[in-house]
Design an enzyme around this catalytic site. Structure first.
Site, PDB file in Angstrom:
ATOM      1  N   ASP A  23     -37.651  13.931  -0.438  1.00 32.09           N
ATOM      2  CA  ASP A  23     -36.571  14.847  -0.084  1.00 32.09           C
ATOM      3  C   ASP A  23     -35.283  14.435  -0.797  1.00 32.09           C
ATOM      4  OD1 ASP A  23     -34.821  16.600   1.767  1.00 32.09           O
ATOM      5  OD2 ASP A  23     -36.813  16.877   2.637  1.00 32.09           O
ATOM      6  N   HIS A  55     -30.143  17.437   4.106  1.00 32.99           N
ATOM      7  CA  HIS A  55     -31.500  17.934   4.306  1.00 32.99           C
ATOM      8  C   HIS A  55     -32.503  16.850   4.684  1.00 32.99           C
ATOM      9  CE1 HIS A  55     -35.332  19.971   3.287  1.00 32.99           C
ATOM     10  NE2 HIS A  55     -34.683  21.085   3.545  1.00 32.99           N
ATOM     11  N   SER A 215     -38.792  24.070   6.096  1.00 32.77           N
ATOM     12  CA  SER A 215     -38.509  22.641   5.896  1.00 32.77           C
ATOM     13  C   SER A 215     -38.463  21.886   7.211  1.00 32.77           C
ATOM     14  CB  SER A 215     -37.162  22.461   5.191  1.00 32.77           C
ATOM     15  OG  SER A 215     -37.252  22.711   3.818  1.00 32.77           O
TER      16      SER A 215
END
Length: 240
Positions: A23, A55, A215
């Protein structure tokens, strides 16, 4: 050139399951400090645990909560050092090379699972990397994508890793499919639905935030599969 930077010499040997989160990097927040065992940077040479984007930390926090703190996490950072264009959401990476390198690094570390909460289109090199991971018995969990289509872009990867690879779509809290989720179009790859709308999590700066998208559904499935695998292996070993 790809750089390996800042893993604490090596991932500590542990009886706990190990999950690689490929990520945008992960911040060592109070919620993750006891489970985040290291970080590799496959797309630059940047300081440990100082991500540009939230994220990866958000994904890791969801996974840790779902696993009830029972797994260790290694961060494998792949976000473009140049940052994301204005029309793209992080983590963005225009080249397949860092992603392939990240998957192969996770394999070399002997992880139990790899979480790919990325916008992935079928790419031969990434598909082969997923196959290699699956052939080693590693669970590979991939976000199905947020384009609202009836065909995920990464079905070749899911097929290559079958039955250990799975695509994850997003639902709301009531279990209804989210309109933005790419939906399954065949039954020759694995696809599951997990909550991915307004999922509570923590940002890189430690603030309470909410994530929407496949996600944020993927790490829920990753945690569940890793714990199920752990329980199965314990039962086979006669410890339960």
């Amino acid at each position: 050139m790809l750089f390996l930077f800042g893993l604490l010499a090596s991932v500590p040997v542990s009886a706990r399951p190990l999950v690689a989160i490929v990520d945008s990097g992960i911040s060592r927040t109070p919620q993750l400090a006891n489970v985040l065992v290291g970080e590799y940077d496959m797309a630059g040479k940047r300081p440990l645990y100082h991500p540009r984007y939230d994220h990866g930390t958000m994904v890791a926090t969801i996974l840790n909560r779902e696993a009830q703190g029972a797994v260790d996490i290694v961060s494998i950072r792949i976000d473009d050092a140049a940052g994301c264009p204005s029309d793209r959401s992080p983590p963005c990476q225009p080249s397949s090379r860092p992603i392939v390198a990240a998957i192969d690094k996770a394999v070399s570390l002997g992880v139990d699972a790899i979480n790919l909460s990325l916008a992935l289109a079928d790419d031969p090199a990434i598909t082969d990397a997923v196959r290699r991971a699956s052939d080693k018995g590693i669970i590979v969990v991939m976000a199905a994508g947020n384009d609202g289509r009836n065909h995920p872009d990464n079905t070749a990867m899911a097929r290559a890793g079958f039955p250990r690879a799975v695509l994850v779509g997003a639902t709301d809290e009531a279990g209804n499919p989210w309109t933005g989720s790419n939906r399954p179009d065949a039954d020759d790859y694995l696809y599951v639905w997990r909550r991915g709308v307004d999922v509570p999590t923590i940002s890189a700066t430690g603030q309470r935030v909410f994530g929407t998208g496949t996600s944020f559904a993927a790490p829920i499935e990753t945690a569940r599969r890793v714990l199920a695998k752990t329980h199965e292996m314990a039962a086979l070993a006669g410890t339960h």
